[in-house]
Motif scaffolding. Structure first.
Motif, mmCIF file in Angstrom:
data_model
loop_
_atom_site.group_PDB
_atom_site.id
_atom_site.type_symbol
_atom_site.label_atom_id
_atom_site.label_comp_id
_atom_site.label_asym_id
_atom_site.label_seq_id
_atom_site.Cartn_x
_atom_site.Cartn_y
_atom_site.Cartn_z
ATOM 1 N N PHE A 46 0.866 -1.192 0.000
ATOM 2 C CA PHE A 46 0.000 0.000 0.000
ATOM 3 C C PHE A 46 0.895 1.231 0.000
ATOM 4 C CE2 PHE A 46 -3.848 -2.080 2.415
ATOM 5 C CZ PHE A 46 -4.186 -2.770 1.252
ATOM 6 N N ALA A 47 0.501 2.217 -0.768
ATOM 7 C CA ALA A 47 1.285 3.459 -0.816
ATOM 8 C C ALA A 47 1.128 4.231 0.485
ATOM 9 C CB ALA A 47 0.827 4.301 -1.992
ATOM 10 N N GLU A 48 2.181 4.930 0.851
ATOM 11 C CA GLU A 48 2.168 5.768 2.056
ATOM 12 C C GLU A 48 1.280 6.990 1.816
ATOM 13 O OE1 GLU A 48 3.448 5.023 4.826
ATOM 14 O OE2 GLU A 48 4.921 3.483 4.351
ATOM 15 N N PRO A 49 0.691 7.539 2.913
ATOM 16 C CA PRO A 49 -0.054 8.800 2.758
ATOM 17 C C PRO A 49 0.851 9.851 2.105
ATOM 18 C CG PRO A 49 -0.319 7.920 4.987
ATOM 19 C CD PRO A 49 0.698 7.049 4.306
ATOM 20 N N GLY A 50 0.251 10.670 1.252
ATOM 21 C CA GLY A 50 1.047 11.690 0.558
ATOM 22 C C GLY A 50 1.467 11.253 -0.831
ATOM 23 N N THR A 51 1.393 9.938 -1.080
ATOM 24 C CA THR A 51 1.720 9.421 -2.420
ATOM 25 C C THR A 51 0.439 9.377 -3.247
ATOM 26 O OG1 THR A 51 3.360 8.009 -1.383
ATOM 27 C CG2 THR A 51 2.756 7.451 -3.633
ATOM 28 N N THR A 52 0.559 9.600 -4.552
ATOM 29 C CA THR A 52 -0.615 9.511 -5.421
ATOM 30 C C THR A 52 -0.335 8.535 -6.560
ATOM 31 O OG1 THR A 52 0.125 11.302 -6.841
ATOM 32 C CG2 THR A 52 -1.249 11.926 -4.967
ATOM 33 N N THR A 53 -1.392 8.200 -7.296
ATOM 34 C CA THR A 53 -1.241 7.284 -8.431
ATOM 35 C C THR A 53 -0.226 7.830 -9.438
ATOM 36 O OG1 THR A 53 -3.486 6.425 -8.160
ATOM 37 C CG2 THR A 53 -2.502 6.199 -10.346
ATOM 38 N N SER A 54 -0.237 9.150 -9.649
ATOM 39 C CA SER A 54 0.706 9.716 -10.634
ATOM 40 C C SER A 54 2.153 9.536 -10.183
ATOM 41 C CB SER A 54 0.400 11.196 -10.900
ATOM 42 O OG SER A 54 0.554 11.962 -9.726
ATOM 43 N N ASP A 55 2.396 9.502 -8.859
ATOM 44 C CA ASP A 55 3.775 9.263 -8.374
ATOM 45 C C ASP A 55 4.231 7.852 -8.754
ATOM 46 O OD1 ASP A 55 3.974 11.749 -7.103
ATOM 47 O OD2 ASP A 55 3.034 10.991 -5.263
ATOM 48 N N LEU A 56 3.353 6.865 -8.497
ATOM 49 C CA LEU A 56 3.703 5.474 -8.829
ATOM 50 C C LEU A 56 3.891 5.336 -10.339
ATOM 51 C CD1 LEU A 56 1.159 3.400 -6.640
ATOM 52 C CD2 LEU A 56 3.324 4.419 -5.954
ATOM 53 N N GLU A 140 -2.080 1.877 -10.136
ATOM 54 C CA GLU A 140 -3.268 1.816 -9.274
ATOM 55 C C GLU A 140 -2.925 2.057 -7.815
ATOM 56 O OE1 GLU A 140 -6.118 1.665 -10.616
ATOM 57 O OE2 GLU A 140 -6.339 0.061 -12.088
ATOM 58 N N MET A 141 -3.863 2.731 -7.149
ATOM 59 C CA MET A 141 -3.809 2.831 -5.676
ATOM 60 C C MET A 141 -5.162 2.389 -5.136
ATOM 61 S SD MET A 141 -1.518 6.158 -4.721
ATOM 62 C CE MET A 141 -2.253 6.194 -3.088
ATOM 63 N N PHE A 142 -5.429 1.092 -5.261
ATOM 64 C CA PHE A 142 -6.705 0.558 -4.768
ATOM 65 C C PHE A 142 -6.867 0.769 -3.271
ATOM 66 C CE2 PHE A 142 -9.772 -1.949 -7.366
ATOM 67 C CZ PHE A 142 -9.363 -1.454 -8.602
ATOM 68 N N SER A 143 -5.752 0.958 -2.563
ATOM 69 C CA SER A 143 -5.847 1.193 -1.112
ATOM 70 C C SER A 143 -6.706 2.423 -0.816
ATOM 71 C CB SER A 143 -4.456 1.353 -0.493
ATOM 72 O OG SER A 143 -3.788 2.458 -1.068
ATOM 73 N N THR A 144 -6.864 3.319 -1.816
ATOM 74 C CA THR A 144 -7.656 4.538 -1.579
ATOM 75 C C THR A 144 -9.156 4.313 -1.795
ATOM 76 O OG1 THR A 144 -7.405 5.277 -3.872
ATOM 77 C CG2 THR A 144 -5.755 6.051 -2.296
ATOM 78 N N ILE A 145 -9.537 3.194 -2.418
ATOM 79 C CA ILE A 145 -10.978 2.968 -2.661
ATOM 80 C C ILE A 145 -11.511 1.708 -1.976
ATOM 81 C CG2 ILE A 145 -11.140 4.286 -4.801
ATOM 82 C CD1 ILE A 145 -10.981 1.619 -6.365
ATOM 83 N N LEU A 146 -10.628 0.974 -1.286
ATOM 84 C CA LEU A 146 -11.094 -0.227 -0.577
ATOM 85 C C LEU A 146 -11.831 0.163 0.690
ATOM 86 C CD1 LEU A 146 -7.920 -2.502 -0.861
ATOM 87 C CD2 LEU A 146 -10.100 -2.783 -2.081
ATOM 88 N N ASN A 147 -12.923 -0.555 0.970
ATOM 89 C CA ASN A 147 -13.634 -0.384 2.239
ATOM 90 C C ASN A 147 -12.870 -1.178 3.297
ATOM 91 O OD1 ASN A 147 -15.336 -0.519 4.418
ATOM 92 N ND2 ASN A 147 -17.183 -0.881 3.205
#
Ligand code: UT7
Length: 333
Positions: A46-56, A140-147
């Motif tokens: 999972f990406a750290e807070p502050g990271t966005t999909t565009s960074d990856l 993808e940063m699915f960690s941002t949309i997972l419940n």
């Protein structure tokens, strides 16, 4: 001269936060045994807070451009389900992060089939003469949309990015990417969805329900359709290419579930030893999964120049797609 597209470089990037099954069992009613046996997954990132999909995406893109020996490309196509913002597209931000201001850059949204759709789009641009080099990224940063309370999705998805540079070649040179087989069935839109955040919800066609802002998936039905559609699509593309299942050196599929990969290989008559699988280590990274598994296999030295690969994916939409390619003589980092 008929133009085709060939693979010129590849790269990938995973965020640093490793989340094991044990991390999840501490907060969800699940078990390491259930996750491993039902999905094949042992950990994800999972990406750290502050990271966005565009960074990856930019990191994977920079690695693919380095692999291709290029400082610039003519276009950037990004497949993602988790854009930085609903508007504008994320690809121009990725291009800017790579120092590529001025080139066309746009997103493709086909959920887990996104990379195959984006690759087909890039190959179309090259064939039409609209570009000589295209950077194709799945991020993808699915960690941002997972419940976080939903055990049926939280244990499956992970963050990550993979990228390819494709360049124009003469069709007669061989090694071309394609043909492609792409398809969709919008009557299954509810099976994999984020209900909130779009025009449908904003115009109040249905009353908002708690949890609508999160990703949801009807796993069992999706499993059945994934095998069915990927098998049919893979067969269609093999037939168009004039290849047999026995010609395939590597089956590189969207990493949705290890059981789906094994079932698909069986249905197609491809030995399990020819199946590329990294789902145990990274989970399901949606549009990133195909370039990510390919780059990891390339870095591990598993491919020989001339190897024949079959790529296939299935995802939300519903969407599916397949293609074939011949592995080029790429140097490893
Ligand atoms: O990437 C885009 C495309 N996605 C896919 O292709 C995913 C396809 N689907 C799948 O991979 C699988 O369907 C899942 C991994 C999502 C689920 O596996 P399954 O074997 O199809 O399980 P199920 O949904 O049929 O559920 C079986 C049981 C249920 O309990 P009951 O009703 O039998 O008592 C679930 O509530 O497992 C339960 N369950 C869990 N138990 C422990 C569901 N999730 C979990 C969990 N831990 N995380």
């Amino acid at each position: 001269m008929t133009r085709s597209a060939v693979l010129a470089g590849i790269g990938s990037f995973l965020p640093s936060r490793r989340v094991t099954n044990e991390h999840l069992t501490a907060r969800l009613d699940t078990s390491d045994e259930w996750i491993r046996t039902r999905t094949g997954i042992r950990q994800r990132y999972f990406a750290e807070p502050g990271t966005t999909t565009s960074d990856l995406a930019a990191e994977a893109g920079a690695r693919a451009m380095k692999s291709a020996g290029l400082a610039e490309v003519d276009a950037v196509v990004l497949a993602t389900t988790t854009p930085d913002r609903p508007c504008p597209a994320t690809a121009p931000t990725v291009a800017a992060k790579l120092g590529l201001v001025g080139c066309p850059a746009f997103d493709v949204q086909a959920v887990c089939t996104g990379f195959v759709y984006a690759l087909a789009t890039a190959c179309g641009l090259l064939a039409a003469g609209g570009a000589d080099t295209v950077l194709v990224i799945g991020a993808e940063m699915f960690s941002t949309i997972l419940n976080p309370a939903d055990r049926t999705t939280s244990v499956i998805f992970g963050d990550g990015a993979g990228a390819m540079v494709v360049r124009a070649a003469r069709a007669a040179d061989g090694g071309a990417i394609g043909p492609f087989d792409l398809g969709s069935d919008g009557t299954g839109a509810d099976l994999i969805t984020v209900r909130a955040g779009g025009a449908e919800q904003r115009r109040g066609r249905s009353a908002p329900t708690a949890g609508d802002e999160y990703f949801s998936m009807a796993g069992r039905e999706v499993f059945r359709q994934a095998v069915e559609h990927m098998a049919a699509s893979a067969r269609a593309v093999l037939s168009r290419a004039g290849w047999q299942a026995g010609d395939i050196d590597w089956l590189a599929c969207h990493q949705a579930n290890l059981r789906i990969l094994v079932r698909l290989a069986d249905v197609l008559g491809i030995p399990e030893a020819r199946v590329l699988a990294n789902i145990a280590a990274v989970g399901n990274t949606s549009a990133a999964s195909i370039p990510l598994v390919l780059d990891q296999a390339h870095q591990a030295g598993r491919f020989q120049a001339g190897d024949r690969l079959l790529l296939s994916a299935f995802g939300g939409g519903l969407t599916w797609g397949s293609t074939v390619l011949t592995w080029p003589d790429l140097t490893r980092p």
